[in-house]
Scaffold this motif. Structure first.
Motif: not given
Length: 361
Positions: A299, A307, A309
């Motif tokens: 992340p 969280p 990415w």
């Protein structure tokens, strides 16, 4: 590059190979009901009596329920609507998958007897839209001999039919192709634990084929709905996998949608990626994040307090834990703001049980 999703087909020759920044596979219980049948082998060998085979119905989330049947096939399917009904499948399918494009509908399942390194086994049912050529059928379907030879066989529900035989195997008919409606073709192929002999595999394929019908449109249900700009786009593919045993990443299910801008001319073929946006959601019981640790990046941001990415170019975003899922949006052509698009994906508050999913839009 985004990893590829897995359909129920032979390795390296997937029913659908879609590049995606997320891919999920999963399942709930194979639908209830046990039916026994005795059938005769059909195809190129002598008829033989086949022992009864246990089976039942597919997961009802993945197929249309029969409300009325039709003898006509449309020239295009609506990816937002299920019309394919498969009334019977053999026991032993550990995961089931449904996929709809404008040109075909597919139901498939992998056999739970599969072992790593062994042959790919399972069932694939495909119906093509009206006037689509038989060359549209995917190569490499489970149970389809690699060098299949078409031979006439008994009709399926009154439609002309062919066994797709393995010329090296006497009585081979593990795949059958037939006209399910005027100028419209369907195909079933099977290899699995209920088909230990050519006669048994042929009987399973025929029994499944005889249970295939088209019925009234029923909305595709998903663990999310589309709002805002995404609701105004055209859906070109819906794909759902539900597992009775954990999927490749421990998931119970996965669901995905591909979209293109409204007005885009969508032609037959698999590759819509250069003009499409993909939304993918996966649920792993006991792991609210659903993060695929050997593939997902660490992340590096947050989205709605979760969280996430985000790719360096912003074309892909994976959010961990929203509604206890792994959810992602990505642009295969690497041009687009995935985080902005993600704001138009409305995850259901409690999507763990597919029976509670809602129509996509």
């Amino acid at each position: 590059m985004a990893p590829k999703s897995i359909g129920m087909i032979a390795k390296g020759r997937r029913i659908r190979a879609v590049k995606r920044a997320v891919a999920g596979f999963a399942a709930v219980t194979v639908a209830e009901g046990v039916g026994l049948f005795t059938a005769l082998q059909t195809g190129s060998g002598p008829d033989q009596t086949v022992p009864p085979v246990a089976g039942g119905a597919p997961n009802p989330v993945l197929v249309a329920a029969i409300s009325s049947t039709t003898t006509e096939a449309p020239v295009r399917f609506d990816p937002l609507s299920r019309t394919l009904n498969v009334g019977w499948i053999p026991a032993g399918l550990g995961g089931q998958h449904a996929d709809i494009t404008p040109w075909q509908q597919t139901f498939s399942g992998h056999d739970s007897a599969y072992v790593n390194g062994g042959p790919d086994i399972g069932l694939v049912v495909t119906v093509l839209a009206k006037k689509r050529p038989i060359s549209d059928f995917y190569d490499g379907a489970l149970g389809l001999p690699p060098a299949a030879v078409a031979k006439p066989t008994e009709p399926v529900n009154g439609g002309a039919a062919e066994c797709l035989t393995d010329p090296q195997v006497l009585g081979s008919c593990s795949a059958i192709r037939w006209q399910y409606a005027p100028d419209a073709w369907a195909r079933v192929s099977y290899a699995g634990s209920a088909g230990a002999t050519p006669a048994q595999a042929a009987a399973v394929a025929r029994r499944v084929a005889e249970s295939v019908t088209l019925t009234k449109d029923q909305a595709v249900r998903m663990p999310f709905t589309l709002t805002g700009k995404l609701a105004g786009m055209t859906v070109t593919r819906t794909s759902t996998q539900i597992y009775s045993t954990p999927g490749f990443h421990g998931e119970a299910w996965s669901a995905s949608v591909q979209l293109v801008p409204t007005g885009t001319v969508v032609k037959p073929g698999e590759n819509l990626d250069p003009i499409s946006l993909s939304v993918d959601v996966m649920f792993v019981p006991g792991d609210p994040s659903g993060r695929i640790k050997d593939r997902d990046g660490e992340p590096n941001t947050t989205v709605n307090g979760h969280p996430a990415w985000r790719s360096a170019d912003g074309a892909a975003v994976i959010v961990f834990g929203a509604s206890d899922t792994r959810s992602a949006v990505w642009y295969p052509d690497d041009h687009g703001d995935a985080t902005a698009a993600y704001a138009d994906v409305a995850l259901l508050a409690h999507p763990a049980d597919p029976a509670g999913w809602q129509p996509l839009k």
